[in-house]
Design an enzyme around this catalytic site. Structure first.
Site, PDB file in Angstrom:
ATOM      1  N   GLU A 440       0.813  -1.227   0.000  1.00  0.00           N
ATOM      2  CA  GLU A 440       0.000   0.000   0.000  1.00  0.00           C
ATOM      3  C   GLU A 440       0.845   1.276   0.000  1.00  0.00           C
ATOM      4  O   GLU A 440       0.470   2.288   0.571  1.00  0.00           O
ATOM      5  CB  GLU A 440      -0.958   0.011   1.198  1.00  0.00           C
ATOM      6  CG  GLU A 440      -2.024  -1.060   1.159  1.00  0.00           C
ATOM      7  CD  GLU A 440      -2.996  -0.901  -0.003  1.00  0.00           C
ATOM      8  OE1 GLU A 440      -3.097   0.212  -0.543  1.00  0.00           O
ATOM      9  OE2 GLU A 440      -3.657  -1.893  -0.373  1.00  0.00           O
ATOM     10  N   GLY A 441       1.978   1.216  -0.654  1.00  0.00           N
ATOM     11  CA  GLY A 441       2.864   2.375  -0.725  1.00  0.00           C
ATOM     12  C   GLY A 441       3.966   2.279   0.303  1.00  0.00           C
ATOM     13  O   GLY A 441       3.714   2.144   1.494  1.00  0.00           O
TER      14      GLY A 441
END
Length: 615
Positions: A440-441
């Site tokens: 998620e980053g």
């Protein structure tokens, strides 16, 4: 210490005594709940995590997901555990009853998920990806799409995935090359390959529904030209039954350092030219739709980091209480003592405990703010809450996941040589934890989001007001005995942090935009330290009040009788421990944070100016 996953007492303290999330039950939306029932639900979640998920995780690491004959096979017991999870209502904990949900506050789901993540993250991949894929259909799908997919996905019959990453498009999704071609019947023909797809294929359910980012032929380059498609592994007949295969194929799974029970797949779509996708929402709205789930998804990954910290600490604590080695410094003639009697072990454990309690409150607070947005009528308050959530999300995702790796390492150190062996699970915790810093980053991406976007919201007003709002609790903490120096330290660190956004802006103007990028991650770390310290002070204020009530009830006035009571009474020891956590963190961590902030303000840019060959 039967529960080696989370400290249930602290979970309920953070929820009901510190944040008072039970106040949500006064709203119409959550009127069917009360503190007692919510507490019972969390106890049941803890039992399921401990009795079902954790043993499955330990076995899953040994067995791993398998790819044989073009098929992916999950760890034995996964499908049964998944069905039990769904039947107990946890897949749709916060959804409306019409969708098979329970309508729980999100903050209660967050707390339950901390337990589930601590027990078995690979299993939770099935849960989170299915839920998020179904949620996108619920929010953006046509009535026909909702009718076809929601009942099956929320009901646990079909799984879901997010198929985003490609060899040339990892974090830079704008480079996606996956192609979609319009068909005359309103469907789309898809061709392309996706990599690093969590649970892209498995035998847990009979069908898997992929959310696929692709570019329709002729649409512009970059993220603005992307659309999102529903692509089931098996097509759906008009009566809802499964039809023919949809030209979706797993061509391999990754061999990873951790989370081995979760198959990370490479997926091929349209090899035979007959992969059909169904547009979700409007054309070129793919990124807009995907980012709708971003805050919730990043908070979930942060909860995994928190779960890793917790399970690592709980195991290290039990080992330290039971492992006898060396003599006591205080009484060298006493013989061997549990290693918790050794100063460095005690320092390590209290350091872990203080971070965990502060991060727990921070993560729950963020989820609670989301719930409050859903129940307040005042638009200004809603905007303020949204600003707080937006500000905290990159911190909530990155800070606990980085600590997860660090604390798994600390747990191994407490175990000593045994921790490095597979006889104990702490080495698995460390292997499993690292990918949370990437999901998620990455941490760097979260830091850039925070430093270049979030602290600039409303010209810096959101960040400044968030720090200012800490003052009320700090003033209350200043009234507690023994915290004068700690409050002075906190105020000094917070004041220094408050000046960094202006420094970043000045540095970028003087040196170029790269300056803020260089300083983003150290800024996130320093901000996290201050936020955790604030939540620990908050917890100390609440705990001190409750501890004084206990002393008053027992008519304990002198220091010695109070100390003796704390040694004998479990609840008193817990409350005293909350105060000790705040003291330790502020006295040992924030002085280091001062150094981080000083380094930020110092302004070194050598990493940018060095030529490539110098590295």
């Amino acid at each position: 210490m039967a529960n080696l996953l989370v400290d249930e007492r602290d979970v309920k303290f953070a929820l009901f005594e510190q944040l008072k999330v039970q106040d949500l039950c006064a709203s119409d939306r959550f009127s069917g709940w009360n503190e007692k029932v919510l507490g019972l639900l969390l106890s049941e979640a803890s039992k399921f995590a401990e009795k079902v998920l954790f043993p499955l995780n330990i076995e899953g690491d040994k067995v791993g997901a398998r790819f044989e004959g073009g098929e992916v096979y999950s760890v034995p017991g996964t499908a049964e555990a998944y069905q039990s999870f769904v039947e107990n209502g946890w897949l749709t904990a916060c959804e409306e009853e019409t969708l098979g949900g329970q309508g729980l506050p999100h903050v209660i789901k967050n707390a339950a998920h901390e337990m589930f993540f601590a027990a078995n993250f690979p299993f939770m991949c099935y849960v989170n990806l299915t839920h998020d894929a179904a949620k996108l259909i619920e929010l953006f799908g046509s009535e026909q799409q909702k009718s076809q997919y929601l009942h099956k996905m929320y009901g646990g019959e079909w799984l879901g995935t997010m198929a985003l990453t490609e060899p040339a498009a990892g974090s830079d999704v704008g480079n996606i090359e996956f192609k979609a071609t319009r068909n005359t019947d309103g469907t789309y023909s898809l061709v392309g390959q996706k990599i690093f797809i969590t649970n892209g294929d498995s035998d847990v359910c009979e069908n898997t529904v992929h959310m696929v980012l692709a570019r329709i032929e002729g649409d512009p380059a970059g993220t603005k030209g992307l659309s999102i498609f529903i692509v089931p592994k098996f097509k759906i007949n008009s009566d809802g039954s499964l039809g023919e295969a949809n030209d979706v194929k797993c061509i391999g799974i990754e061999h990873k350092m951790g989370i081995k029970a979760s198959p990370t797949t490479t997926m091929s779509f349209g090899e035979k030219g007959c992969c059909t996708g169904y547009l979700l929402g409007k054309e070129q709205d793919g990124i807009k739709i995907m980012f709708h789930m971003m805050n919730a998804s990043r908070l979930e990954v942060g909860m995994w980091g928190q779960g890793t910290c917790s399970v690592s600490y709980m195991h290290a604590l039990r080992y330290a209480l039971e492992r006898r080695q060396g003599q006591s410094i205080a009484d060298p003639d006493s013989g061997q003592v549990p290693i918790i009697h050794h100063p460095d072990i005690r320092r390590t454990l209290l350091m872990m405990k203080s971070y965990i309690q502060g991060m727990r409150a921070m993560l729950y607070y963020c989820g609670y703010a989301m719930d409050r947005m859903a129940v307040v009528d005042n638009e200004e308050e809603k905007k303020k809450l949204q600003g707080i959530v937006d500000l905290l999300i990159p911190l909530c995702k990155a800070y606990p996941t980085e600590k997860g790796v660090e604390f798994a390492s600390h747990a191994i150190q407490v175990y000593g040589g045994y921790g490095y062996t597979q006889e104990y699970p702490v080495e698995q915790f460390m292997r499993d934890s690292k990918v949370a810093c990437i999901f998620e980053g990455t941490t760097g991406i979260q830091a850039m989001d925070l430093a270049l976007r979030k602290i600039r919201m409303k010209k810096g007003q959101v960040f400044a007001e968030f720090l200012k709002d800490m003052d009320g609790m700090v003033n209350r903490a200043a009234e507690l005995p023994g915290l004068k120096k700690h409050i002075e330290q906190f105020e000094r660190t917070k004041s220094a942090l408050a000046g960094i956004p202006a420094h970043l802006a000045e540095g970028a103007e003087a040196n170029g935009v790269h300056y803020s990028y260089l300083k983003a991650t150290p800024f996130l770390e320093a901000f996290g330290d201050v936020v955790v310290a604030w939540f620990l002070l908050w917890g100390a204020v609440v705990a001190h009040g409750q501890l004084e009530e206990l002393f008053l009830k027992k008519k304990l006035e002198d220091a010695e009788s109070r100390k003796s009571f704390i040694q004998k009474n479990t609840d008193a020891a817990f409350l005293d421990g909350k105060i000790r956590s705040a003291q330790f963190f502020i006295g040992n961590i924030l002085p280091v944070t001062d150094g981080k902030i000083a380094a930020l303000a110092w302004g070194d840019v050598s990493a940018w100016e060095a030529v490539d060959k110098s590295f």
